[in-house]
Design an enzyme around this catalytic site. Structure first.
Site, PDB file in Angstrom:
ATOM      1  N   THR A 118       0.859  -1.178   0.000  1.00 26.12           N
ATOM      2  CA  THR A 118       0.000   0.000   0.000  1.00 26.12           C
ATOM      3  C   THR A 118       0.900   1.234   0.000  1.00 26.12           C
ATOM      4  O   THR A 118       1.662   1.452   0.940  1.00 26.12           O
ATOM      5  CB  THR A 118      -0.925   0.014   1.226  1.00 26.12           C
TER       6      THR A 118
ATOM      7  N   LYS B  80      -7.576   1.413  -2.925  1.00 28.43           N
ATOM      8  CA  LYS B  80      -7.235   0.962  -1.572  1.00 28.43           C
ATOM      9  C   LYS B  80      -7.482   2.075  -0.556  1.00 28.43           C
ATOM     10  O   LYS B  80      -7.915   1.817   0.579  1.00 28.43           O
ATOM     11  CB  LYS B  80      -5.772   0.505  -1.524  1.00 28.43           C
TER      12      LYS B  80
ATOM     13  N   LYS C 280      -0.249   4.641   8.776  1.00 32.01           N
ATOM     14  CA  LYS C 280       0.503   4.867   7.540  1.00 32.01           C
ATOM     15  C   LYS C 280      -0.458   5.012   6.369  1.00 32.01           C
ATOM     16  O   LYS C 280      -0.355   5.937   5.553  1.00 32.01           O
ATOM     17  CB  LYS C 280       1.460   3.701   7.273  1.00 32.01           C
TER      18      LYS C 280
END
Length: 289
Positions: A93, A168, A236
């Site tokens: 990601t 995502k 994150k």
């Protein structure tokens, strides 16, 4: 197919194992060599001491590493060693920006780069039930999709490079809101003196039902937070989301608030707790009862 796999952690290790079990020639690299050796010994895959070793002659390189800079470093090291016309699939990601950068870099050296983050967590990786959202060249993705299906239940092409990462981000926005709602619901039930198991039985069959409720209600109510995606990782990801929102003008007030709540969980020592630990910051507050 000869495959290189970089990143053999809680997600990448099981994913690479599925490829070995399917009969592919897989060379596994990890920044911690001991982890790569242990993976090779347990699965029958090949140990790669360097990224270049993993990529050597491979027609497919799969990444499952940490962040943008990790992706940049691995791709730069691997490209000269890959087979001509190879495909790089990145399950990390990252920002959409780095996905576009890597796609341009790969194309300049005769390769294709697919940004392909996943959803489903460690359990999905272990059970081969991940959902993959992919951006980049559709023809290149089609070539490798049958291989990805060894650890995925669905692969969806979302558009040009960066589209997988943007999708995502949508996934993480939705999860953040749902988990905060779940935390408040558990907290309210406990503060009201209700039997939380009975509450779950009553509300989980109706409109409140969600994956998070089915899988995290009872453990969150019990103050158990050792089940999957860590708070550090979620922060994150939410940082990437909020950076992108600042650039594109999206209004994400709830996401920004939940990110701050996760910072409180970190300050409580919960950096490695799972994302349902939003409940912990509420359980730590005194009630009026």
């Amino acid at each position: 197919m000869k495959i290189g796999f970089a990143g053999l952690g809680v997600m990448g290790g099981p994913m690479a194992r599925h490829l070995v079990e399917a009969g592919h020639d897989v060379a596994g690299f990890n920044r911690s060599p001991d982890k790569a050796r242990a993976w090779a010994g347990a699965t029958g895959g090949r140990f790669a001491a360097t990224v270049e070793d993993a990529a050597g002659g491979a027609g497919l390189l799969i990444l499952c590493v940490g962040n943008d800079d990790d992706v940049r470093a691995v791709v730069a090291a691997a490209l000269p060693s890959l087979a001509r016309g190879a495909v790089i699939v990145d399950h990390t990601t990252t920002s959409a920006r780095v996905a576009r950068e890597m796609a341009d870099l790969a194309a300049g050296q005769g390769a294709s780069f697919i940004d392909a983050p996943v959803s489903g967590g460690q359990a999905g990786a272990e059970n081969g039930q991940l959902s993959v959202m992919a951006g980049g060249d559709a023809a290149a993705l089609a070539r490798v999709e049958p291989i990805l299906m060894h650890y995925a239940k669905a692969v969806k092409h979302m558009g040009p490079s960066g589209s997988g990462q943007l999708t995502k981000m949508v996934n993480q926005i939705a999860i953040a809101g749902v988990v905060q709602g779940l935390a408040e619901a558990v907290h309210f039930a406990q503060t009201a003196g209700l039997d939380t198991d009975a509450v779950y039985d009553a509300v989980s069959k109706g409109a409140a039902q969600s994956w998070q409720m089915d899988n995290r209600w009872k453990t969150a109510a019990a103050g158990q937070f050792e089940f999957g995606f860590a708070v550090d990782w979620m922060r994150k990801d939410l940082g990437l989301v909020l950076d992108e929102a600042r650039a594109n003008g999206a209004h994400l007030a709830l996401t920004a608030l939940v990110d701050q709540f996760y910072s409180e969980v970190q300050s409580m020592g919960g950096a490695r707790w799972d994302t349902s630990s939003l409940t912990a910051r509420l359980q730590a507050r005194p009630s009026r009862r």
